[in-house]
Design a protein around this motif. Structure first.
Motif, PDB file in Angstrom:
ATOM      1  N   VAL A  79      16.538  34.413  21.100  1.00 13.17           N
ATOM      2  CA  VAL A  79      17.518  33.217  21.758  1.00 13.17           C
ATOM      3  C   VAL A  79      16.735  32.508  22.754  1.00 13.17           C
ATOM      4  CG1 VAL A  79      19.378  34.714  21.970  1.00 13.17           C
ATOM      5  CG2 VAL A  79      17.818  35.002  23.835  1.00 13.17           C
ATOM      6  N   LYS A  80      17.180  31.302  23.380  1.00 14.25           N
ATOM      7  CA  LYS A  80      16.453  30.408  24.217  1.00 14.25           C
ATOM      8  C   LYS A  80      16.213  31.131  25.449  1.00 14.25           C
ATOM      9  CE  LYS A  80      18.486  25.848  23.255  1.00 14.25           C
ATOM     10  NZ  LYS A  80      19.210  24.819  23.583  1.00 14.25           N
ATOM     11  N   GLY A  81      14.907  30.996  25.946  1.00 14.31           N
ATOM     12  CA  GLY A  81      14.532  31.794  26.902  1.00 14.31           C
ATOM     13  C   GLY A  81      13.928  33.120  26.808  1.00 14.31           C
ATOM     14  N   GLY A  82      14.064  33.429  25.545  1.00 13.57           N
ATOM     15  CA  GLY A  82      13.572  35.031  25.243  1.00 13.57           C
ATOM     16  C   GLY A  82      11.974  34.841  24.825  1.00 13.57           C
ATOM     17  N   PRO A  83      11.650  35.939  24.455  1.00 17.29           N
ATOM     18  CA  PRO A  83      10.132  36.007  24.135  1.00 17.29           C
ATOM     19  C   PRO A  83       9.518  35.226  23.010  1.00 17.29           C
ATOM     20  CG  PRO A  83      11.086  38.310  23.913  1.00 17.29           C
ATOM     21  CD  PRO A  83      12.288  37.142  24.124  1.00 17.29           C
ATOM     22  N   LEU A  84      10.526  34.725  22.201  1.00 15.81           N
ATOM     23  CA  LEU A  84       9.765  33.588  20.924  1.00 15.81           C
ATOM     24  C   LEU A  84       9.803  32.195  21.437  1.00 15.81           C
ATOM     25  CD1 LEU A  84      10.970  34.754  17.513  1.00 15.81           C
ATOM     26  CD2 LEU A  84       8.652  34.625  18.449  1.00 15.81           C
ATOM     27  N   LYS A  85      10.732  32.144  22.669  1.00 17.25           N
ATOM     28  CA  LYS A  85      10.788  30.623  23.154  1.00 17.25           C
ATOM     29  C   LYS A  85      11.153  29.567  22.096  1.00 17.25           C
ATOM     30  CE  LYS A  85       9.422  31.066  27.508  1.00 17.25           C
ATOM     31  NZ  LYS A  85      10.095  32.524  27.676  1.00 17.25           N
ATOM     32  N   PRO A  86      12.096  29.807  21.391  1.00 16.25           N
ATOM     33  CA  PRO A  86      12.523  29.033  20.408  1.00 16.25           C
ATOM     34  C   PRO A  86      12.499  27.385  20.626  1.00 16.25           C
ATOM     35  CG  PRO A  86      14.267  30.334  20.867  1.00 16.25           C
ATOM     36  CD  PRO A  86      13.147  30.770  21.600  1.00 16.25           C
TER      37      PRO A  86
ATOM     38  N   VAL B 159      10.939  25.624  22.187  1.00 14.68           N
ATOM     39  CA  VAL B 159       9.312  25.007  22.001  1.00 14.68           C
ATOM     40  C   VAL B 159       8.948  25.283  20.664  1.00 14.68           C
ATOM     41  CG1 VAL B 159       6.957  24.848  23.022  1.00 14.68           C
ATOM     42  CG2 VAL B 159       9.273  24.872  24.443  1.00 14.68           C
ATOM     43  N   THR B 160       8.817  26.579  20.542  1.00 12.37           N
ATOM     44  CA  THR B 160       8.097  27.112  19.142  1.00 12.37           C
ATOM     45  C   THR B 160       8.744  26.710  17.883  1.00 12.37           C
ATOM     46  OG1 THR B 160       9.073  29.078  19.372  1.00 12.37           O
ATOM     47  CG2 THR B 160       7.083  29.073  20.246  1.00 12.37           C
ATOM     48  N   VAL B 161      10.217  26.719  17.881  1.00 18.56           N
ATOM     49  CA  VAL B 161      10.718  26.325  16.666  1.00 18.56           C
ATOM     50  C   VAL B 161      11.239  24.947  16.655  1.00 18.56           C
ATOM     51  CG1 VAL B 161      13.125  26.444  15.646  1.00 18.56           C
ATOM     52  CG2 VAL B 161      11.714  28.682  16.531  1.00 18.56           C
ATOM     53  N   ALA B 162      12.005  24.376  17.716  1.00 18.87           N
ATOM     54  CA  ALA B 162      12.420  23.059  17.858  1.00 18.87           C
ATOM     55  C   ALA B 162      11.260  22.067  17.742  1.00 18.87           C
ATOM     56  CB  ALA B 162      12.974  22.770  19.219  1.00 18.87           C
ATOM     57  N   TYR B 163       9.890  22.308  18.116  1.00 17.73           N
ATOM     58  CA  TYR B 163       8.769  21.399  17.874  1.00 17.73           C
ATOM     59  C   TYR B 163       7.750  21.851  17.072  1.00 17.73           C
ATOM     60  CZ  TYR B 163      11.130  18.954  21.541  1.00 17.73           C
ATOM     61  OH  TYR B 163      12.103  18.180  22.320  1.00 17.73           O
ATOM     62  N   ILE B 164       7.260  23.126  17.263  1.00 15.16           N
ATOM     63  CA  ILE B 164       6.006  23.537  16.524  1.00 15.16           C
ATOM     64  C   ILE B 164       6.241  23.793  15.164  1.00 15.16           C
ATOM     65  CG2 ILE B 164       4.117  25.126  16.592  1.00 15.16           C
ATOM     66  CD1 ILE B 164       4.483  25.256  19.519  1.00 15.16           C
ATOM     67  N   ALA B 165       7.196  24.753  14.781  1.00 15.94           N
ATOM     68  CA  ALA B 165       7.567  25.129  13.469  1.00 15.94           C
ATOM     69  C   ALA B 165       8.057  24.056  12.688  1.00 15.94           C
ATOM     70  CB  ALA B 165       8.746  26.225  13.757  1.00 15.94           C
ATOM     71  N   VAL B 166       9.068  23.119  13.181  1.00 17.06           N
ATOM     72  CA  VAL B 166       9.485  22.020  12.456  1.00 17.06           C
ATOM     73  C   VAL B 166       8.403  21.194  11.870  1.00 17.06           C
ATOM     74  CG1 VAL B 166      11.188  20.052  12.427  1.00 17.06           C
ATOM     75  CG2 VAL B 166      11.831  22.465  13.263  1.00 17.06           C
ATOM     76  N   SER B 167       7.582  20.682  13.033  1.00 19.33           N
ATOM     77  CA  SER B 167       6.360  19.807  12.737  1.00 19.33           C
ATOM     78  C   SER B 167       5.453  20.343  11.752  1.00 19.33           C
ATOM     79  CB  SER B 167       5.779  19.705  14.185  1.00 19.33           C
ATOM     80  OG  SER B 167       6.355  19.145  14.976  1.00 19.33           O
TER      81      SER B 167
ATOM     82  N   PHE C 255      20.089  32.649  13.939  1.00 19.65           N
ATOM     83  CA  PHE C 255      20.717  33.785  13.984  1.00 19.65           C
ATOM     84  C   PHE C 255      21.044  34.585  15.273  1.00 19.65           C
ATOM     85  CE2 PHE C 255      21.491  32.316   9.519  1.00 19.65           C
ATOM     86  CZ  PHE C 255      23.061  32.818   9.378  1.00 19.65           C
ATOM     87  N   CYS C 256      19.755  34.474  15.781  1.00 17.65           N
ATOM     88  CA  CYS C 256      19.846  35.404  17.250  1.00 17.65           C
ATOM     89  C   CYS C 256      20.734  34.430  18.097  1.00 17.65           C
ATOM     90  CB  CYS C 256      18.206  35.277  17.682  1.00 17.65           C
ATOM     91  SG  CYS C 256      17.343  36.321  16.915  1.00 17.65           S
ATOM     92  N   GLU C 257      20.892  33.419  18.086  1.00 19.31           N
ATOM     93  CA  GLU C 257      21.712  32.668  18.977  1.00 19.31           C
ATOM     94  C   GLU C 257      23.148  33.054  18.747  1.00 19.31           C
ATOM     95  OE1 GLU C 257      21.260  30.426  21.495  1.00 19.31           O
ATOM     96  OE2 GLU C 257      19.219  30.414  21.270  1.00 19.31           O
ATOM     97  N   THR C 258      23.397  33.006  17.355  1.00 19.98           N
ATOM     98  CA  THR C 258      24.796  33.372  16.756  1.00 19.98           C
ATOM     99  C   THR C 258      25.267  34.776  17.341  1.00 19.98           C
ATOM    100  OG1 THR C 258      24.619  32.148  14.964  1.00 19.98           O
ATOM    101  CG2 THR C 258      26.305  33.415  14.812  1.00 19.98           C
ATOM    102  N   PHE C 259      24.208  35.749  17.057  1.00 14.92           N
ATOM    103  CA  PHE C 259      24.706  37.196  17.412  1.00 14.92           C
ATOM    104  C   PHE C 259      24.628  37.524  18.864  1.00 14.92           C
ATOM    105  CE2 PHE C 259      23.125  37.803  12.858  1.00 14.92           C
ATOM    106  CZ  PHE C 259      24.188  37.744  12.140  1.00 14.92           C
ATOM    107  N   SER C 260      23.923  36.701  19.589  1.00 15.24           N
ATOM    108  CA  SER C 260      23.991  36.791  20.924  1.00 15.24           C
ATOM    109  C   SER C 260      25.371  36.284  21.733  1.00 15.24           C
ATOM    110  CB  SER C 260      22.773  36.245  21.762  1.00 15.24           C
ATOM    111  OG  SER C 260      22.958  34.839  21.676  1.00 15.24           O
ATOM    112  N   ASN C 261      26.095  35.766  20.756  1.00 19.55           N
ATOM    113  CA  ASN C 261      27.500  34.936  21.212  1.00 19.55           C
ATOM    114  C   ASN C 261      28.736  35.854  20.570  1.00 19.55           C
ATOM    115  OD1 ASN C 261      29.913  33.550  21.979  1.00 19.55           O
ATOM    116  ND2 ASN C 261      28.785  31.655  21.480  1.00 19.55           N
ATOM    117  N   PRO C 262      29.235  36.683  21.446  1.00 18.40           N
ATOM    118  CA  PRO C 262      30.132  37.725  20.886  1.00 18.40           C
ATOM    119  C   PRO C 262      31.564  36.783  20.336  1.00 18.40           C
ATOM    120  CG  PRO C 262      29.961  37.843  23.343  1.00 18.40           C
ATOM    121  CD  PRO C 262      28.948  36.868  22.883  1.00 18.40           C
ATOM    122  N   SER C 263      31.609  35.894  20.865  1.00 16.93           N
ATOM    123  CA  SER C 263      33.059  35.225  20.485  1.00 16.93           C
ATOM    124  C   SER C 263      32.812  34.755  18.778  1.00 16.93           C
ATOM    125  CB  SER C 263      33.248  33.920  21.192  1.00 16.93           C
ATOM    126  OG  SER C 263      32.436  32.841  21.310  1.00 16.93           O
ATOM    127  N   ILE C 264      31.695  34.658  18.474  1.00 14.05           N
ATOM    128  CA  ILE C 264      31.569  34.121  16.753  1.00 14.05           C
ATOM    129  C   ILE C 264      31.602  35.201  16.021  1.00 14.05           C
ATOM    130  CG2 ILE C 264      29.892  32.899  15.259  1.00 14.05           C
ATOM    131  CD1 ILE C 264      29.043  31.085  17.658  1.00 14.05           C
TER     132      ILE C 264
END
Length: 362
Positions: free
Chosen positions: A31-38, A40-48, A218-227
């Protein structure tokens, strides 16, 4: 084929299942702010990295031979980026009356907006023996078009659900998609001989990075109990996806083989696969950019995650049937051509004899 060999061959599809299960078990890591820091790592590095890899692997020199087949390119691009989204939009007007989860239905619309894939359509066209050059051109050209057209289509059909300003979407797309793609192509110009000699696993690299993007989504989804994901809706969407693929393959086949179409059997094969396949490699990063921070992003992504293995499975099953059809059509074409040539030769010989005989009559 043994189980281990099958898993090795289909490792990416197995990987999708495993990263979704991992996200369910431990969503706090991605999730955002978690150990993987998505953020930054996903939004910019992984996609690029994915698009730099695409630019590096794209053999632009192979596209020149297919460049002049304009009618085929127009048909494929018009079908995949105009007809496909409009047809699904009309279908969803009907499906909206059912109890199927609305976010999964919106996900079906996002699938329709995607460009053709650079890999599966080309691999299947080659497996059948179709027009591989045309498949390569349309996959590559569709990817370039998709960088601009796909976000526009997503905003046109689903704009109300996106909280991201239009300008920021395109600035991020430019920095994480266009620039890496161009850099990849420039680097390929310098490294062509090395790349052709070493043959790096471009597909495997992109797929591994893609698994990381799917995991954090999916980490973002499963961390949100309303979904919650409705199993019945999921099953129905899977059946709808298979129905769409079969229907559109039959439609493109019928159109490209009709009298007066002037498409060869090899062209028809390329048209069928390129027009109906959709890119997961480009699709997931684009959804991540366009719907960044949107709580239902993973539900919207689900139909694309189903569509990808479905198109490969269906295409692989149909390869022997399509190959036998193409071979028989080419034999008919060759026989007709030979017969026409024989008739033309006989006619020329007859005319020559008449021409020789003509002076004797005087």
């Amino acid at each position: 084929m043994g189980l281990v060999a099958r898993i090795r061959k289909e490792w990416f599809i197995v990987g999708i299942v495993l990263v979704i299960l991992s996200a369910k078990l431990q969503p706090s890591i991605g999730v955002k702010g978690g150990p993987l820091k998505p953020e930054v790592t996903v939004a910019y590095i992984a996609v690029s990295l994915i698009f730099f890899n695409s630019g590096l692997s794209l053999k632009t020199e192979e596209l020149t031979s297919a460049l002049l087949h304009v009618r085929l390119h127009l048909f494929v691009q018009s079908f995949t980026l105009i007809f496909f989204p409009l047809a699904i939009w009309l279908l969803l007007k009907v499906l909206a009356l059912t109890a199927i989860d609305q976010w999964l239905l919106r996900g079906l619309q996002t699938v329709s907006c995607m460009p053709p894939p650079v890999s599966s359509a080309v691999i299947l066209t080659k497996a059948v023996g179709g027009n591989e050059a045309a498949a390569i051109f349309n996959s590559a050209f569709g990817s370039f078009l998709g960088i601009v057209v796909t976000p526009l289509l997503l905003l046109l059909f689903l704009g109300s659900s996106s909280s991201v300003p239009f300008s920021s979407i395109f600035s991020q797309l430019f920095m994480t998609v266009v620039v890496p793609l161009i850099l990849g192509q420039v680097c390929r110009g310098f490294l062509r001989e090395f790349l052709e000699r070493q043959k790096p696993p471009f597909g495997a690299i992109s797929s591994a990075v893609l698994l990381m993007i799917i995991y954090t989504t999916f980490c973002e989804t499963f961390s949100n109990p309303s979904i919650e994901l409705d199993p019945t809706s999921l099953l129905l969407v899977g059946l709808i996806i298979f129905s769409i693929q079969i229907s559109f393959m039959l439609l493109t086949f019928a159109f490209s083989t009709r009298p007066g179409s002037r498409f060869s059997p090899a062209d028809t094969v390329a048209i069928m696969f390129c027009s109906t396949h959709k890119s997961l490699t480009l699709g997931i990063p684009m959804l991540k950019i366009v719907f960044e921070g949107y709580e239902h992003l993973s539900l919207i992504s689900v139909p694309l995650l189903i569509y990808h293995p479905a198109q490969i499975l269906l295409g692989s099953v149909l390869v022997p049937t399509i190959r036998s059809w193409m071979t028989s059509r080419q034999k008919v074409h060759t026989h007709t051509h030979t017969h026409t040539c024989t008739l033309r030769t006989m006619l020329n010989q007859t005319l020559l004899l008449l021409d020789v005989a003509a002076p004797c009559q005087h």
